[in-house]
Design an enzyme around this catalytic site. Structure first.
Site, mmCIF file in Angstrom:
data_model
loop_
_atom_site.group_PDB
_atom_site.id
_atom_site.type_symbol
_atom_site.label_atom_id
_atom_site.label_comp_id
_atom_site.label_asym_id
_atom_site.label_seq_id
_atom_site.Cartn_x
_atom_site.Cartn_y
_atom_site.Cartn_z
ATOM 1 N N ASN A 191 7.129 -2.456 5.906
ATOM 2 C CA ASN A 191 7.291 -2.100 4.458
ATOM 3 C C ASN A 191 8.774 -1.952 3.931
ATOM 4 O OD1 ASN A 191 7.215 -0.446 2.002
ATOM 5 N ND2 ASN A 191 4.971 0.046 2.505
ATOM 6 N N HIS A 210 11.154 0.637 -0.225
ATOM 7 C CA HIS A 210 12.176 1.760 -0.603
ATOM 8 C C HIS A 210 13.467 1.064 -0.433
ATOM 9 C CE1 HIS A 210 9.410 4.875 -1.492
ATOM 10 N NE2 HIS A 210 8.518 4.521 -0.372
ATOM 11 N N HIS A 225 4.326 -2.547 -2.076
ATOM 12 C CA HIS A 225 3.201 -1.976 -2.959
ATOM 13 C C HIS A 225 3.737 -2.245 -4.393
ATOM 14 C CE1 HIS A 225 1.074 2.101 -3.871
ATOM 15 N NE2 HIS A 225 0.791 1.224 -4.712
ATOM 16 N N ARG A 255 3.239 -1.145 -7.692
ATOM 17 C CA ARG A 255 2.609 0.247 -8.264
ATOM 18 C C ARG A 255 2.627 0.152 -9.893
ATOM 19 N NH1 ARG A 255 2.817 5.331 -4.712
ATOM 20 N NH2 ARG A 255 2.330 6.220 -6.898
ATOM 21 N N ARG A 283 8.003 1.943 -9.701
ATOM 22 C CA ARG A 283 9.007 2.717 -9.339
ATOM 23 C C ARG A 283 9.857 2.060 -8.380
ATOM 24 N NH1 ARG A 283 5.975 7.670 -6.780
ATOM 25 N NH2 ARG A 283 4.994 7.571 -8.771
ATOM 26 N N GLU A 292 0.049 -4.260 -1.485
ATOM 27 C CA GLU A 292 -0.865 -3.107 -1.920
ATOM 28 C C GLU A 292 -0.902 -2.978 -3.332
ATOM 29 O OE1 GLU A 292 0.413 -0.421 2.363
ATOM 30 O OE2 GLU A 292 1.391 0.051 0.569
ATOM 31 N N THR A 303 1.946 7.596 -1.232
ATOM 32 C CA THR A 303 0.849 7.785 -1.517
ATOM 33 C C THR A 303 0.183 8.783 -0.494
ATOM 34 O OG1 THR A 303 0.715 5.223 -1.539
ATOM 35 C CG2 THR A 303 -1.238 6.509 -0.630
ATOM 36 N N GLU A 312 -7.203 0.124 6.802
ATOM 37 C CA GLU A 312 -5.805 0.974 7.238
ATOM 38 C C GLU A 312 -6.002 2.402 7.282
ATOM 39 O OE1 GLU A 312 -0.978 1.348 6.484
ATOM 40 O OE2 GLU A 312 -2.102 -0.553 5.473
ATOM 41 N N HIS A 323 1.141 4.712 7.582
ATOM 42 C CA HIS A 323 2.029 5.943 6.679
ATOM 43 C C HIS A 323 2.687 6.944 7.458
ATOM 44 C CE1 HIS A 323 2.442 7.559 2.718
ATOM 45 N NE2 HIS A 323 2.446 8.675 3.354
#
Length: 255
Positions: free
Chosen positions: A9, A12, A45, A47, A51, A72, A103, A152, A192
């Site tokens: 992932n 970030h 992801h 969103r 963000r 995602e 999340t 998941e 996660h």
């Protein structure tokens, strides 16, 4: 030895970029670096509040990436439209709250009309569809009934456990849920909060597997222009991985 897929992932990396107000670090570069170092998929992801990842990131990454992209999204009309336009090979439907930092838990499938509509349209477009849910038998049963290809399992409570007793209990929930999901014909993923320190017990669960891809025994290396503290923050806290061995899970975009 089972072969389990490693996904990284990179959300970030975009978070850091956006915080700086610059065009770097570049999520595309992160995706290509993960691919180069042996990751078998990349997750982003998109969103509602943008963000971190934005539409341009999605367009650039899906155009350049040679390994599968897992997108995602929330089950909204806007996100469904974007997904059907870009058609990534994998979509994971996730819950989304504007005020949350990350999340916070799995989907509630008991009120699922929007999710069912989203699954149907994605599958009609040939997109493999998974649902991000808590390790809960009832939720998994509903996931199977409404046509998901995979789940998941949200591992946040396991990763955030304050003591060993809680961790063992959460791990047992994940194991039971994985066995049940597999019995329902669902592919089982987990994610996660996973990192190279806490992945080993998750990796032992036989049902958590991706059979389509072989596993590369490669450590991921990072952007050299990021400070060590940011490398550690990005890698340790935002790893999405499905591994055979703890030492394979790596320091995501690290070293």
């Amino acid at each position: 030895m089972k072969r389990i897929r490693l996904g990284v992932n990179i959300d970030h990396v975009a978070t850091v970029r956006n915080a700086r107000g610059e065009n770097y670090p570049d999520p595309l570069r992160a995706a290509l670096q993960a691919e180069k170092c042996g990751a078998e998929s990349v997750t982003i992801h998109l969103r509602e509040d943008r963000r971190h990842i934005n539409e341009l990131d999605l367009k650039r990454i899906i155009t350049k990436l040679r390994i599968p992209l897992n997108l995602e999204i929330a089950a909204t009309k806007e996100m469904l439209k974007i997904a059907l336009k870009r058609k990534p090979p994998f979509i994971c439907i996730v819950p989304e709250k504007r005020k949350e930092i990350t999340t916070e838990g799995g989907l509630n499938l008991k009120s699922n009309k929007e999710i069912v509509d989203c699954i149907n349209k994605l599958k009609d477009a040939g997109i493999f569809c998974s649902l991000f849910i808590d390790p809960d038998i009832e939720q998994i049963s509903i996931a199977s009934e409404i046509g998901a290809d995979a789940i998941e399992i949200h591992t946040g409570k396991y990763c955030d456990a304050l003591n060993e007793s809680i961790m063992i209990n959460e791990l047992e929930n994940i194991k039971k849920s994985s066995i049940f999901a597999k019995s329902k014909g669902l592919d089982v993923h987990a994610g996660h909060g996973l990192n190279y320190k806490n992945i080993s017990e998750i990796a032992k669960i036989e049902e958590i597997t991706e059979e389509e891809f072989n596993n590369y025994k490669t450590l991921l290396r990072s952007h050299r222009d990021l400070p060590d503290s940011l490398k550690e923050a990005v890698s340790y806290t935002h790893l999405r991985a499905h591994e055979t061995k703890a030492n394979l899970v790596c320091r995501l975009l690290l070293e």
